[in-house]
Design a protein around this motif. Structure first.
Motif, PDB file in Angstrom:
ATOM      1  N   ARG A   1       1.894   6.458 -11.651  1.00 35.57           N
ATOM      2  CA  ARG A   1       2.742   6.452 -12.839  1.00 35.57           C
ATOM      3  C   ARG A   1       3.051   5.039 -13.318  1.00 35.57           C
ATOM      4  O   ARG A   1       3.484   4.849 -14.446  1.00 35.57           O
ATOM      5  N   HIS A   2       2.875   4.075 -12.423  1.00 28.52           N
ATOM      6  CA  HIS A   2       3.125   2.668 -12.768  1.00 28.52           C
ATOM      7  C   HIS A   2       4.525   2.480 -13.339  1.00 28.52           C
ATOM      8  O   HIS A   2       4.726   1.752 -14.315  1.00 28.52           O
ATOM      9  N   ASP A   3       5.482   3.147 -12.737  1.00 25.23           N
ATOM     10  CA  ASP A   3       6.857   3.171 -13.233  1.00 25.23           C
ATOM     11  C   ASP A   3       7.722   2.229 -12.390  1.00 25.23           C
ATOM     12  O   ASP A   3       7.871   2.425 -11.181  1.00 25.23           O
ATOM     13  N   ILE A   4       8.322   1.201 -13.025  1.00 29.92           N
ATOM     14  CA  ILE A   4       9.151   0.237 -12.306  1.00 29.92           C
ATOM     15  C   ILE A   4      10.395   0.910 -11.735  1.00 29.92           C
ATOM     16  O   ILE A   4      10.821   0.616 -10.608  1.00 29.92           O
ATOM     17  N   ALA A   5      10.967   1.837 -12.496  1.00 26.48           N
ATOM     18  CA  ALA A   5      12.148   2.551 -11.994  1.00 26.48           C
ATOM     19  C   ALA A   5      11.793   3.335 -10.738  1.00 26.48           C
ATOM     20  O   ALA A   5      12.577   3.397  -9.773  1.00 26.48           O
ATOM     21  N   GLY A   6      10.608   3.925 -10.716  1.00 27.18           N
ATOM     22  CA  GLY A   6      10.161   4.639  -9.525  1.00 27.18           C
ATOM     23  C   GLY A   6       9.958   3.699  -8.348  1.00 27.18           C
ATOM     24  O   GLY A   6      10.260   4.043  -7.200  1.00 27.18           O
ATOM     25  N   LEU A   7       9.443   2.511  -8.617  1.00 22.91           N
ATOM     26  CA  LEU A   7       9.273   1.510  -7.566  1.00 22.91           C
ATOM     27  C   LEU A   7      10.627   1.122  -6.970  1.00 22.91           C
ATOM     28  O   LEU A   7      10.768   1.024  -5.746  1.00 22.91           O
ATOM     29  N   GLU A   8      11.613   0.898  -7.821  1.00 18.02           N
ATOM     30  CA  GLU A   8      12.935   0.528  -7.330  1.00 18.02           C
ATOM     31  C   GLU A   8      13.571   1.664  -6.539  1.00 18.02           C
ATOM     32  O   GLU A   8      14.241   1.430  -5.523  1.00 18.02           O
TER      33      GLU A   8
ATOM     34  N   TRP B   1       0.819  -1.210   0.000  1.00 15.50           N
ATOM     35  CA  TRP B   1       0.000   0.000   0.000  1.00 15.50           C
ATOM     36  C   TRP B   1       0.853   1.260   0.000  1.00 15.50           C
ATOM     37  O   TRP B   1       0.515   2.244  -0.660  1.00 15.50           O
ATOM     38  N   GLY B   2       1.941   1.246   0.761  1.00 16.33           N
ATOM     39  CA  GLY B   2       2.807   2.424   0.808  1.00 16.33           C
ATOM     40  C   GLY B   2       3.440   2.709  -0.535  1.00 16.33           C
ATOM     41  O   GLY B   2       3.479   3.858  -0.995  1.00 16.33           O
ATOM     42  N   ALA B   3       3.945   1.666  -1.193  1.00 14.06           N
ATOM     43  CA  ALA B   3       4.572   1.844  -2.506  1.00 14.06           C
ATOM     44  C   ALA B   3       3.565   2.351  -3.530  1.00 14.06           C
ATOM     45  O   ALA B   3       3.870   3.221  -4.351  1.00 14.06           O
ATOM     46  N   ILE B   4       2.342   1.804  -3.478  1.00 13.19           N
ATOM     47  CA  ILE B   4       1.298   2.243  -4.411  1.00 13.19           C
ATOM     48  C   ILE B   4       0.895   3.690  -4.126  1.00 13.19           C
ATOM     49  O   ILE B   4       0.703   4.495  -5.045  1.00 13.19           O
ATOM     50  N   GLU B   5       0.780   4.033  -2.834  1.00 14.29           N
ATOM     51  CA  GLU B   5       0.397   5.403  -2.460  1.00 14.29           C
ATOM     52  C   GLU B   5       1.434   6.417  -2.937  1.00 14.29           C
ATOM     53  O   GLU B   5       1.082   7.526  -3.365  1.00 14.29           O
TER      54      GLU B   5
ATOM     55  N   GLU C   1      -1.420  -7.222  -5.535  1.00 16.97           N
ATOM     56  CA  GLU C   1      -1.452  -5.748  -5.575  1.00 16.97           C
ATOM     57  C   GLU C   1      -0.437  -5.197  -6.580  1.00 16.97           C
ATOM     58  O   GLU C   1      -0.755  -4.344  -7.402  1.00 16.97           O
ATOM     59  N   ALA C   2       0.803  -5.702  -6.505  1.00 15.60           N
ATOM     60  CA  ALA C   2       1.856  -5.214  -7.396  1.00 15.60           C
ATOM     61  C   ALA C   2       1.595  -5.625  -8.840  1.00 15.60           C
ATOM     62  O   ALA C   2       1.829  -4.847  -9.775  1.00 15.60           O
ATOM     63  N   ILE C   3       1.117  -6.849  -9.028  1.00 17.07           N
ATOM     64  CA  ILE C   3       0.826  -7.325 -10.384  1.00 17.07           C
ATOM     65  C   ILE C   3      -0.225  -6.445 -11.046  1.00 17.07           C
ATOM     66  O   ILE C   3      -0.088  -6.037 -12.202  1.00 17.07           O
ATOM     67  N   ASP C   4      -1.280  -6.118 -10.294  1.00 19.48           N
ATOM     68  CA  ASP C   4      -2.349  -5.283 -10.853  1.00 19.48           C
ATOM     69  C   ASP C   4      -1.887  -3.857 -11.100  1.00 19.48           C
ATOM     70  O   ASP C   4      -2.204  -3.263 -12.140  1.00 19.48           O
ATOM     71  N   HIS C   5      -1.141  -3.284 -10.147  1.00 20.76           N
ATOM     72  CA  HIS C   5      -0.784  -1.869 -10.251  1.00 20.76           C
ATOM     73  C   HIS C   5       0.294  -1.611 -11.300  1.00 20.76           C
ATOM     74  O   HIS C   5       0.204  -0.640 -12.061  1.00 20.76           O
ATOM     75  N   TRP C   6       1.323  -2.459 -11.317  1.00 22.55           N
ATOM     76  CA  TRP C   6       2.442  -2.231 -12.239  1.00 22.55           C
ATOM     77  C   TRP C   6       2.383  -3.117 -13.485  1.00 22.55           C
ATOM     78  O   TRP C   6       3.298  -3.092 -14.300  1.00 22.55           O
ATOM     79  N   GLY C   7       1.338  -3.894 -13.647  1.00 17.35           N
ATOM     80  CA  GLY C   7       1.221  -4.723 -14.839  1.00 17.35           C
ATOM     81  C   GLY C   7       2.308  -5.768 -14.939  1.00 17.35           C
ATOM     82  O   GLY C   7       2.893  -5.955 -16.014  1.00 17.35           O
ATOM     83  N   LEU C   8       2.584  -6.454 -13.853  1.00 13.86           N
ATOM     84  CA  LEU C   8       3.705  -7.406 -13.800  1.00 13.86           C
ATOM     85  C   LEU C   8       3.236  -8.831 -14.042  1.00 13.86           C
ATOM     86  O   LEU C   8       3.661  -9.767 -13.381  1.00 13.86           O
ATOM     87  N   GLN C   9       2.368  -9.010 -14.995  1.00 20.03           N
ATOM     88  CA  GLN C   9       1.822 -10.330 -15.251  1.00 20.03           C
ATOM     89  C   GLN C   9       2.653 -11.067 -16.297  1.00 20.03           C
ATOM     90  O   GLN C   9       2.959 -10.521 -17.357  1.00 20.03           O
ATOM     91  N   GLY C  10       3.041 -12.303 -16.017  1.00 18.41           N
ATOM     92  CA  GLY C  10       3.690 -13.181 -16.989  1.00 18.41           C
ATOM     93  C   GLY C  10       4.971 -12.623 -17.536  1.00 18.41           C
ATOM     94  O   GLY C  10       5.834 -12.086 -16.819  1.00 18.41           O
ATOM     95  N   SER C  11       5.135 -12.701 -18.850  1.00 18.41           N
ATOM     96  CA  SER C  11       6.384 -12.308 -19.506  1.00 18.41           C
ATOM     97  C   SER C  11       6.646 -10.815 -19.419  1.00 18.41           C
ATOM     98  O   SER C  11       7.791 -10.369 -19.579  1.00 18.41           O
ATOM     99  N   GLU C  12       5.601 -10.019 -19.151  1.00 21.33           N
ATOM    100  CA  GLU C  12       5.786  -8.576 -19.050  1.00 21.33           C
ATOM    101  C   GLU C  12       6.663  -8.203 -17.860  1.00 21.33           C
ATOM    102  O   GLU C  12       7.198  -7.104 -17.787  1.00 21.33           O
TER     103      GLU C  12
END
Length: 491
Positions: A423-430, A414-418, A446-457
């Protein structure tokens, strides 16, 4: 002969109780871990070990990054006592809810079996045991089961005090009702409903005694207001994570009440009980309205107070109403079994047909709860722990609290999403993970939905973390353990 008569009277309820207890015991272990079980359980652990309530899951989310002064106090205190006796853990904490639900069933049976018909007690228990809104609260470490135990027992004693005019019982009933509020603030509605019912029936002294006792029992909930008023205000009113918001306008009193159908008819778990109650009301005999005057007024008061409140229309918030509704429905069962419907044939037939739907769905819901889930959250979390260095920091789904190492600092997503600003930016997450000194990321729903981290993506998007292990296990909720590259962590 007397024992045989008792067995014959309770044959159906005993059969139902056997099915209920079997399926409920299986569901107790198969129930998915609710987010609230994690952060309330973490509060119990912190109070048990450090003597102060904190929540590391929200350690990056003000105003919850400091001592927690607004929490479900009686539930957390019960959790601390339970943990000191049996040890801290998911099932030990869930046992508080399970025992609370079973204890209320026993108290209701004890209270009702001495009334006009012995079937009233048995039928009430049968209804509650197959009402999903009731037994679902027994499977999670949340406040509702303990709340309804306190509020339900308070109501039973209030009813008895009303009948025999006992000041002592008014006081005890008020204390128990106040403890419902100490378990969860909305439980104070039990106190307000009792006062309203007594005032309408002109039991002035009873209302005063009941109200004072309720206020005394509820008072510890407000202790933070006097010790740290600013923090109390922030966590109570300026807390972005609370589902209840207090930006309240006067007309919301009416609009909220008008929209209360969104709660009592929201899902199948409550629709069955609600419609059963509505169909039962016309079948209550004229002379019985006097006997049920206090329960009906109490129920109306509860409905109004909960309805006008700023609570979201979640079904679980109608739990204080459920025991009283079940008693009224059970009385109609008694009327029908004794042939006392007096010409109300069609409504009686409709009521009985609906009971088939009610118990059919209740049995189905219990069976569904008891079926083993292919995804074992505790086993998956244990497997991830073996791949991690203990005593480090991790951002993880809520359920990773169980059975994680107490030295590991666990932040929720929740904190990372807040802080992501959508922006859904992986660099920002890191970069955010760097700011907290995070060693591991457990990628969950939560992370899969917010940052689109599903499967090969998911592959190739991280520069500072690498995939350590995948935990799909055929589940619809895959988990991915990612380790910081630059830290050279040892196993």
């Amino acid at each position: 002969m007397q024992k045989r008569a008792i067995l014959k009277t309770y044959r159906l309820p005993l059969f139902g109780a056997a099915i209920f207890l079997l399926l409920l015991s299986l569901g107790f272990f198969e129930r998915r871990i609710h987010n609230d079980e994690a952060w309330i359980g973490q509060q119990v652990l912190s109070l048990t070990t450090d003597g102060v309530v904190i929540s590391e899951l929200f350690g990056d989310l003000p105003p919850l990054d400091r001592e927690i002064v607004v929490y479900h106090k009686l539930l957390v205190w019960a959790g601390v006592l339970d943990s000191k006796i049996f040890g801290w853990g998911l099932y030990q904490l869930r046992a508080i809810s399970a025992v609370s639900g079973l204890l209320l069933l026993f108290m209701i049976f004890t209270f009702l079996r001495g009334r006009e018909s012995p079937n009233l007690a048995a039928f009430t228990l049968l209804i509650l045991m197959f009402a999903p809104i009731y037994w679902e609260q027994m499977l999670e470490f949340r406040p509702e089961a303990l709340l309804v135990l306190c509020g339900g027992c308070g109501f039973l004693l209030l009813w008895r005090a009303f009948e025999i005019e006992s000041w002592r019982l008014y006081f005890i009933a008020g204390l128990l009702s106040g403890l419902a509020g100490l378990t969860h603030a909305f439980g104070f509605a039990c106190v307000v409903a009792g006062i309203v019912a007594l005032l309408v029936t002109r039991k002035w002294i009873g209302a005063i005694i009941f109200g004072i006792a309720g206020a005394v029992a509820f008072a510890p909930y407000l202790s933070g207001y006097f010790s740290t008023p600013e923090l109390f205000h922030q966590q109570m009113f300026d807390n972005p994570l609370m589902t209840t918001h207090f930006d309240y306008k006067w007309w919301h009193l009416f609009t909220n009440l008008v929209e209360e159908h969104k709660r009592i008819l929201r899902k199948p778990e409550v629709i069955g009980l609600t419609i059963s109650f509505l169909l039962a009301l016309p079948l209550v005999l004229k002379e019985q309205w006097k006997t049920f005057r206090l329960p009906i007024l109490y129920l109306a008061g509860l409905f109004a107070v909960i309805g006008i409140s700023p609570l979201p229309k979640f079904t679980r918030y109608m739990i204080p109403l459920v025991p009283v509704m079940a008693i009224i429905i059970a009385q109609v069962w008694v009327n029908l079994s004794e042939g006392k419907t007096r010409g109300r044939r069609w409504i009686s037939v409709l009521f009985l047909l609906w009971q088939v739907v009610f118990f059919g769905y209740g049995t189905f819901a219990l069976l569904r709860e008891a079926i083993p889930d292919r995804y074992d959250q505790l086993a998956t979390n244990e497997a991830m722990l073996h791949e991690m260095r203990l005593g480090t920091k991790v951002i993880a789904p809520f359920d990773f609290v169980y059975p994680a190492d107490p030295e590991m600092q666990i932040y929720s997503w929740w904190g990372a999403i807040e802080h992501d600003d959508s922006r859904h930016d992986i660099a920002g997450l890191e970069h955010y993970a760097d700011s907290l000194g995070i060693d591991y990321l457990i990628i969950g729903p939560e992370a899969i939905d917010h940052w689109g981290l599903q499967g090969s993506e998911r592959e190739g998007q991280f520069s500072r973390f690498e995939l350590r292990e995948s935990y799909s296990t055929g589940s619809t909720e895959p988990r991915y353990l990612m380790k910081r590259k630059s830290a050279a962590l040892e196993q």
